[in-house]
Design a protein around this motif. Structure first.
Motif, mmCIF file in Angstrom:
data_model
loop_
_atom_site.group_PDB
_atom_site.id
_atom_site.type_symbol
_atom_site.label_atom_id
_atom_site.label_comp_id
_atom_site.label_asym_id
_atom_site.label_seq_id
_atom_site.Cartn_x
_atom_site.Cartn_y
_atom_site.Cartn_z
ATOM 1 N N LEU A 128 45.528 78.857 60.973
ATOM 2 C CA LEU A 128 46.487 78.577 59.894
ATOM 3 C C LEU A 128 47.020 77.149 59.948
ATOM 4 O O LEU A 128 47.875 76.780 59.165
ATOM 5 C CB LEU A 128 47.665 79.560 59.973
ATOM 6 N N GLY A 129 46.536 76.349 60.886
ATOM 7 C CA GLY A 129 47.000 74.970 61.017
ATOM 8 C C GLY A 129 48.374 74.864 61.650
ATOM 9 O O GLY A 129 49.107 73.915 61.397
ATOM 10 N N ILE A 130 48.734 75.830 62.477
ATOM 11 C CA ILE A 130 50.064 75.887 63.081
ATOM 12 C C ILE A 130 50.147 74.945 64.273
ATOM 13 O O ILE A 130 49.301 74.983 65.157
ATOM 14 C CB ILE A 130 50.383 77.332 63.537
ATOM 15 N N ARG A 131 51.199 74.089 64.291
ATOM 16 C CA ARG A 131 51.479 73.218 65.435
ATOM 17 C C ARG A 131 52.548 73.882 66.301
ATOM 18 O O ARG A 131 53.129 74.889 65.904
ATOM 19 C CB ARG A 131 52.030 71.864 64.976
ATOM 20 N N ILE A 132 52.841 73.267 67.455
ATOM 21 C CA ILE A 132 53.870 73.804 68.340
ATOM 22 C C ILE A 132 55.207 73.902 67.616
ATOM 23 O O ILE A 132 55.896 74.920 67.689
ATOM 24 C CB ILE A 132 54.006 72.920 69.606
ATOM 25 N N GLY A 133 55.600 72.855 66.900
ATOM 26 C CA GLY A 133 56.863 72.881 66.168
ATOM 27 C C GLY A 133 56.914 73.989 65.127
ATOM 28 O O GLY A 133 57.967 74.580 64.881
ATOM 29 N N ASP A 134 55.767 74.283 64.504
ATOM 30 C CA ASP A 134 55.712 75.355 63.509
ATOM 31 C C ASP A 134 55.974 76.719 64.134
ATOM 32 O O ASP A 134 56.541 77.598 63.500
ATOM 33 C CB ASP A 134 54.344 75.376 62.811
ATOM 34 N N ILE A 135 55.540 76.891 65.379
ATOM 35 C CA ILE A 135 55.777 78.166 66.062
ATOM 36 C C ILE A 135 57.274 78.393 66.216
ATOM 37 O O ILE A 135 57.792 79.467 65.906
ATOM 38 C CB ILE A 135 55.081 78.188 67.440
ATOM 39 N N PHE A 136 57.991 77.367 66.692
ATOM 40 C CA PHE A 136 59.430 77.509 66.929
ATOM 41 C C PHE A 136 60.238 77.571 65.635
ATOM 42 O O PHE A 136 61.245 78.260 65.567
ATOM 43 C CB PHE A 136 59.942 76.374 67.819
ATOM 44 N N ALA A 137 59.813 76.859 64.599
ATOM 45 C CA ALA A 137 60.558 76.844 63.332
ATOM 46 C C ALA A 137 60.075 77.921 62.364
ATOM 47 O O ALA A 137 60.683 78.128 61.322
ATOM 48 C CB ALA A 137 60.440 75.472 62.670
ATOM 49 N N ASP A 138 58.969 78.597 62.682
ATOM 50 C CA ASP A 138 58.367 79.614 61.819
ATOM 51 C C ASP A 138 58.002 79.031 60.460
ATOM 52 O O ASP A 138 58.304 79.595 59.407
ATOM 53 C CB ASP A 138 59.311 80.815 61.664
ATOM 54 N N THR A 139 57.355 77.863 60.505
ATOM 55 C CA THR A 139 56.979 77.147 59.290
ATOM 56 C C THR A 139 55.465 76.971 59.238
ATOM 57 O O THR A 139 54.761 77.216 60.215
ATOM 58 C CB THR A 139 57.640 75.761 59.247
ATOM 59 N N GLN A 140 54.987 76.525 58.077
ATOM 60 C CA GLN A 140 53.566 76.240 57.894
ATOM 61 C C GLN A 140 53.430 75.178 56.820
ATOM 62 O O GLN A 140 54.163 75.182 55.831
ATOM 63 C CB GLN A 140 52.819 77.506 57.482
ATOM 64 N N VAL A 141 52.474 74.275 56.995
ATOM 65 C CA VAL A 141 52.160 73.272 55.981
ATOM 66 C C VAL A 141 51.106 73.874 55.067
ATOM 67 O O VAL A 141 50.092 74.406 55.538
ATOM 68 C CB VAL A 141 51.652 71.967 56.611
ATOM 69 N N ILE A 142 51.375 73.805 53.766
ATOM 70 C CA ILE A 142 50.446 74.364 52.785
ATOM 71 C C ILE A 142 50.143 73.332 51.717
ATOM 72 O O ILE A 142 50.842 72.325 51.589
ATOM 73 C CB ILE A 142 51.009 75.649 52.122
ATOM 74 N N ASP A 143 49.126 73.602 50.925
ATOM 75 C CA ASP A 143 48.813 72.763 49.779
ATOM 76 C C ASP A 143 49.962 72.886 48.785
ATOM 77 O O ASP A 143 50.461 73.982 48.530
ATOM 78 C CB ASP A 143 47.505 73.241 49.148
ATOM 79 N N GLY A 144 50.387 71.777 48.212
ATOM 80 C CA GLY A 144 51.514 71.774 47.289
ATOM 81 C C GLY A 144 51.288 72.561 46.019
ATOM 82 O O GLY A 144 52.236 72.898 45.316
ATOM 83 N N LYS A 145 50.040 72.884 45.705
ATOM 84 C CA LYS A 145 49.745 73.651 44.490
ATOM 85 C C LYS A 145 49.942 75.152 44.673
ATOM 86 O O LYS A 145 49.995 75.889 43.707
ATOM 87 C CB LYS A 145 48.313 73.378 44.043
ATOM 88 N N VAL A 146 50.031 75.595 45.927
ATOM 89 C CA VAL A 146 50.215 77.014 46.210
ATOM 90 C C VAL A 146 51.663 77.382 45.928
ATOM 91 O O VAL A 146 52.576 76.767 46.470
ATOM 92 C CB VAL A 146 49.864 77.339 47.685
ATOM 93 N N PRO A 147 51.909 78.375 45.050
ATOM 94 C CA PRO A 147 53.297 78.789 44.811
ATOM 95 C C PRO A 147 53.877 79.419 46.071
ATOM 96 O O PRO A 147 53.261 80.313 46.652
ATOM 97 C CB PRO A 147 53.195 79.806 43.671
ATOM 98 N N ILE A 148 55.051 78.941 46.494
ATOM 99 C CA ILE A 148 55.575 79.401 47.777
ATOM 100 C C ILE A 148 56.223 80.769 47.713
ATOM 101 O O ILE A 148 56.327 81.446 48.716
ATOM 102 C CB ILE A 148 56.548 78.383 48.399
ATOM 103 N N ASP A 149 56.648 81.212 46.537
ATOM 104 C CA ASP A 149 57.336 82.501 46.469
ATOM 105 C C ASP A 149 56.439 83.639 46.004
ATOM 106 O O ASP A 149 56.835 84.779 46.000
ATOM 107 C CB ASP A 149 58.569 82.414 45.586
ATOM 108 N N ALA A 150 55.216 83.342 45.621
ATOM 109 C CA ALA A 150 54.301 84.387 45.164
ATOM 110 C C ALA A 150 53.686 85.090 46.362
ATOM 111 O O ALA A 150 53.339 84.450 47.344
ATOM 112 C CB ALA A 150 53.202 83.784 44.294
#
Length: 180
Positions: A128-150
């Motif tokens: 999923l392209g998860i970095r160490i910081g993403d694990i702790f923050a529970d975040t992910q970098v996605i393509d800006g065209k992907v709707p985030i709430d769908a």
């Protein structure tokens, strides 16, 4: 590269597909260039300004740092499906911000290389392209065209694009077709 098959650092997975690695790398390089520019323009406090920028960059504009905005990416908090907050941005960007601070000293810059290399390795190799910081923050970098709430899942994406394969029936459907 957009496949979510394979090992991931996120235990519960993610409804979002992996973003491409090269745009992420360019976005981070642009953010580092901006941080170094701040350190150069404002000699006494520029290093702190650059580090502060790197820490909060993903919360500036709907989960987009300057580099991510230019590259069409965004950072989302996966459980809430919302843009990255200031706290989440600071947590996920702590390793690169520390590496930036280390790079300002020629001797300590040798320590920054392995930190950044490991972060890049994680983003490249994780499903999923998860970095160490993403694990702790529970975040992910996605393509800006992907709707985030769908609600996006791989199963729903596969079902939408699934066309019947001629001769691909199994079980009773195959027997009915061959015996009838």
């Amino acid at each position: 590269m957009g496949s979510t098959q394979g090992m991931t650092a996120r235990r519960k997975g993610s409804p979002y597909p992996k973003s491409e690695f090269v745009p992420r790398l360019v976005a981070k390089a642009l953010d580092f260039a901006l941080a170094f520019l701040l350190a150069w323009i404002v000699p006494r406090v520029g290093a702190l300004l650059g580090m502060a920028y790197l820490m909060v960059a993903d919360a500036i504009h709907e989960g987009q740092s300057v580099g991510k905005r230019l590259m069409g990416l965004r950072t989302v908090h996966v459980p809430t499906r919302r843009s990255c907050s200031l706290v989440q941005s600071a947590v996920r960007n702590l390793p690169p911000a520390i590496a930036f601070a280390l790079m300002l000293n020629p001797v300590l810059a040798l320590v920054a290389g392995p930190i950044l290399a490991f972060e890049a390795y994680m983003a490249f190799s994780d499903a999923l392209g998860i970095r160490i910081g993403d694990i702790f923050a529970d975040t992910q970098v996605i393509d800006g065209k992907v709707p985030i709430d769908a609600p996006i899942t791989m199963d729903s994406m596969l079902r939408q694009n699934k066309a019947p394969i001629p001769g691909g029936e199994v079980g009773e459907a195959a027997e009915a077709r061959t015996s009838g």
